[in-house]
Design a protein around this motif. Structure first.
Motif, PDB file in Angstrom:
ATOM      1  N   GLY A  68     -30.332  30.159 -35.130  1.00  0.00           N
ATOM      2  CA  GLY A  68     -31.110  30.028 -36.355  1.00  0.00           C
ATOM      3  C   GLY A  68     -30.276  29.964 -37.610  1.00  0.00           C
ATOM      4  O   GLY A  68     -30.778  29.558 -38.667  1.00  0.00           O
ATOM      5  N   ASN A  69     -29.008  30.351 -37.544  1.00  0.00           N
ATOM      6  CA  ASN A  69     -28.142  30.320 -38.728  1.00  0.00           C
ATOM      7  C   ASN A  69     -27.297  29.055 -38.832  1.00  0.00           C
ATOM      8  O   ASN A  69     -26.638  28.822 -39.848  1.00  0.00           O
ATOM      9  CB  ASN A  69     -27.192  31.519 -38.721  1.00  0.00           C
ATOM     10  CG  ASN A  69     -27.917  32.821 -38.995  1.00  0.00           C
ATOM     11  OD1 ASN A  69     -29.096  32.833 -39.306  1.00  0.00           O
ATOM     12  ND2 ASN A  69     -27.205  33.931 -38.861  1.00  0.00           N
ATOM     13  N   ARG A  70     -27.294  28.227 -37.799  1.00  0.00           N
ATOM     14  CA  ARG A  70     -26.337  27.110 -37.754  1.00  0.00           C
ATOM     15  C   ARG A  70     -26.765  25.910 -38.589  1.00  0.00           C
ATOM     16  O   ARG A  70     -25.917  25.142 -39.050  1.00  0.00           O
ATOM     17  CB  ARG A  70     -26.109  26.675 -36.306  1.00  0.00           C
ATOM     18  CG  ARG A  70     -25.390  27.719 -35.472  1.00  0.00           C
ATOM     19  CD  ARG A  70     -25.168  27.227 -34.061  1.00  0.00           C
ATOM     20  NE  ARG A  70     -25.053  28.341 -33.123  1.00  0.00           N
ATOM     21  CZ  ARG A  70     -25.198  28.235 -31.826  1.00  0.00           C
ATOM     22  NH1 ARG A  70     -25.495  27.066 -31.280  1.00  0.00           N
ATOM     23  NH2 ARG A  70     -25.074  29.299 -31.052  1.00  0.00           N
ATOM     24  N   LYS A  71     -28.051  25.698 -38.730  1.00  0.00           N
ATOM     25  CA  LYS A  71     -28.558  24.578 -39.532  1.00  0.00           C
ATOM     26  C   LYS A  71     -27.939  23.247 -39.102  1.00  0.00           C
ATOM     27  O   LYS A  71     -27.479  22.443 -39.928  1.00  0.00           O
ATOM     28  CB  LYS A  71     -28.303  24.830 -41.015  1.00  0.00           C
ATOM     29  CG  LYS A  71     -28.999  26.082 -41.538  1.00  0.00           C
ATOM     30  CD  LYS A  71     -28.721  26.332 -43.002  1.00  0.00           C
ATOM     31  CE  LYS A  71     -29.421  27.607 -43.470  1.00  0.00           C
ATOM     32  NZ  LYS A  71     -29.147  27.927 -44.892  1.00  0.00           N
ATOM     33  N   GLY A  72     -27.928  23.048 -37.795  1.00  0.00           N
ATOM     34  CA  GLY A  72     -27.435  21.785 -37.262  1.00  0.00           C
ATOM     35  C   GLY A  72     -25.936  21.687 -37.121  1.00  0.00           C
ATOM     36  O   GLY A  72     -25.421  20.661 -36.665  1.00  0.00           O
ATOM     37  N   LYS A 104     -20.256  19.722 -39.452  1.00  0.00           N
ATOM     38  CA  LYS A 104     -21.463  18.931 -39.197  1.00  0.00           C
ATOM     39  C   LYS A 104     -21.176  17.507 -39.640  1.00  0.00           C
ATOM     40  O   LYS A 104     -20.880  17.254 -40.811  1.00  0.00           O
ATOM     41  CB  LYS A 104     -22.656  19.492 -39.966  1.00  0.00           C
ATOM     42  CG  LYS A 104     -23.950  18.707 -39.751  1.00  0.00           C
ATOM     43  CD  LYS A 104     -25.083  19.302 -40.567  1.00  0.00           C
ATOM     44  CE  LYS A 104     -26.371  18.518 -40.377  1.00  0.00           C
ATOM     45  NZ  LYS A 104     -27.476  19.075 -41.216  1.00  0.00           N
ATOM     46  N   GLN A 134     -17.704  24.108 -42.976  1.00  0.00           N
ATOM     47  CA  GLN A 134     -17.967  25.407 -43.585  1.00  0.00           C
ATOM     48  C   GLN A 134     -16.919  26.399 -43.100  1.00  0.00           C
ATOM     49  O   GLN A 134     -16.740  26.581 -41.899  1.00  0.00           O
ATOM     50  CB  GLN A 134     -19.365  25.900 -43.193  1.00  0.00           C
ATOM     51  CG  GLN A 134     -19.687  27.293 -43.701  1.00  0.00           C
ATOM     52  CD  GLN A 134     -20.970  27.853 -43.102  1.00  0.00           C
ATOM     53  OE1 GLN A 134     -21.587  27.235 -42.232  1.00  0.00           O
ATOM     54  NE2 GLN A 134     -21.383  29.021 -43.550  1.00  0.00           N
TER      55      GLN A 134
END
Length: 420
Positions: free
Chosen positions: A210-214, A238, A251
């Motif tokens: 849920g924290n990865r955002k793709g 990403k 990131q």
């Protein structure tokens, strides 16, 4: 009913951790995936998970957990490379249906009391809402530069950087935990938070979906000097493109380097991935080597935000657990609403880098301040004189704000590179 009446403090057992996380979800606004449950358990210091449980039906369902907090047992680096036993406060939240009942105050007092029982002289945290924690004596002890860096920035060359090697691997606890812990223990920047063992070390490797955002799972970059690790960084990428133009992102989270060459080699790697146009980080000290190595100082779009918030719990122990850079003899009148043992007049005598801190009741103070202000200047990133100029510290004896400021300032800016 009085505030916080109808609740009791409890240690949350492992069998009730799902209830703990339910409160956190409500407090921090988010839906957590069941697939991420183990990641959250691994990141939580279970043995120090606390809660407030309803005991009066007028407050809600009896037995319901209404508020939670936890803390990591750590050491924090202070100016001069010394260490002070510290509690890293985290996971702090009140269920929305139980707000405005004094539960935050009750939890903070529970936290302070237990820290002092364990011999932890300082509490630190990352603040979601800064004004809340200032009320409890926390001061902004360190700032950080949040930056976006375009691919392949030109840098002033550092001797030896080209001779270092970089390994890029998937971050793996079994493979990299001790390596990272050993490197972290060699860092000397004030504010650095160390985790000798336990959940704090687990937390840096957890990676909830849920924290990865793709983005991909955490990777790790390891800089080596003839096989010896001298730098590291957790990162993830990403890929993205628009009409054939690749504008992916990288990131960078926790990172550290032992030498200027290691820092440059690390950032040369992190800012030059194929298909990645911009590298983001929120963990640069205000004097980070990278900021001085970039040829185009404006090339990294940046802003300064708060980093670590610090709260002195045992004033004499905390002050005597750091180095000083100028002799002084200053008497400070201190207020502390939440830890009354800190209140009163203290004499700080510094000689040859060492401080002796003793009670000076009856003496006229040279300076008057709240524990929040003393906590703000503790790591040396903010000066006492600047707080006096802002009207937050009162100077009764001319020149004494500068005396204490010079003694307490750090030659390098403080920063906590691990986000707990």
């Amino acid at each position: 009913m009085k505030k916080a009446e109808g609740y009791q403090s409890i240690t949350v057992p492992e069998a009730r951790l799902d209830e703990f996380f339910q409160v956190v979800q409500w407090a921090f606004v988010g839906e957590w995936l069941i697939d991420d449950r183990q990641d959250y358990i691994d990141a939580l210091p279970v043995e120090r998970a606390r809660g407030l449980e309803v005991t009066d039906e007028r407050r809600g369902d009896v037995g319901e957990i209404a508020a939670v907090h936890a803390s990591f047992g750590t050491d924090m680096i202070t100016p001069g490379g010394r260490r002070v036993p510290t509690a890293g406060l985290s996971w702090l939240g009140v269920h929305p249906s139980h707000r405005r009942r004094g539960l935050m105050t009750e939890m903070m007092h529970d936290h302070f009391r237990r820290c002092l029982e364990r011999g932890e002289a300082v509490s630190s945290l990352y603040a979601m809402e800064a004004e809340i924690y200032a009320r409890f004596g926390y001061g902004m002890g360190a700032q950080t530069v949040k930056a976006s860096i375009p691919r392949g920035p030109r840098m002033w060359k550092v001797e030896g950087a080209d001779e270092l090697n970089v390994r890029l691997e998937r971050a793996d606890f079994d493979k990299h935990d001790q390596l990272v812990a050993d490197l972290q223990a060699k860092l000397t920047r004030p504010g650095t938070v160390l985790n000798p063992e336990g959940s704090g070390r687990n937390a840096r490797f957890t990676d909830p979906i849920g924290n990865r955002k793709g983005m991909e799972k955490w990777r790790i970059a390891i800089v080596e000097d003839r096989g010896e690790p001298v730098g590291y960084a957790f990162f993830r990428r990403k890929a993205d493109s628009d009409i054939g133009i690749h504008d992916g992102i990288c990131q960078v989270r926790e990172h550290g380097a032992l030498t200027p060459a290691a820092s440059q080699r690390l950032w040369e790697t992190l800012t030059d991935f194929d298909l990645v146009e911009t590298t983001y980080t929120e963990n640069l000290a205000t004097d980070d080597p990278l900021l001085h190595q970039l040829k185009d100082a404006r090339g990294a779009r940046s802003k300064v935000i708060d980093n670590l918030w610090v709260r002195l719990l045992d004033v004499p122990t905390a002050l005597q657990s750091r180095e000083y850079y100028h002799d002084c003899d200053v008497t400070v009148g201190l207020t502390d609403k939440h830890v009354p043992d800190n209140a009163g007049t203290w004499r700080i005598v510094v000689s040859d880098g060492e401080a002796e801190v003793t009670r000076a009741e009856g003496a006229e103070p040279d300076l008057s301040m709240d524990v929040r202000h003393l906590s703000t200047v503790y790591l040396g990133g903010t000066s006492v004189e600047s707080l006096a100029a802002a009207g937050q510290v009162l100077e009764h004896t001319p020149g004494q704000a500068r005396e204490l400021a010079v003694a307490m300032m750090s030659p390098i800016a403080p920063l906590a590179n691990w986000d707990f």
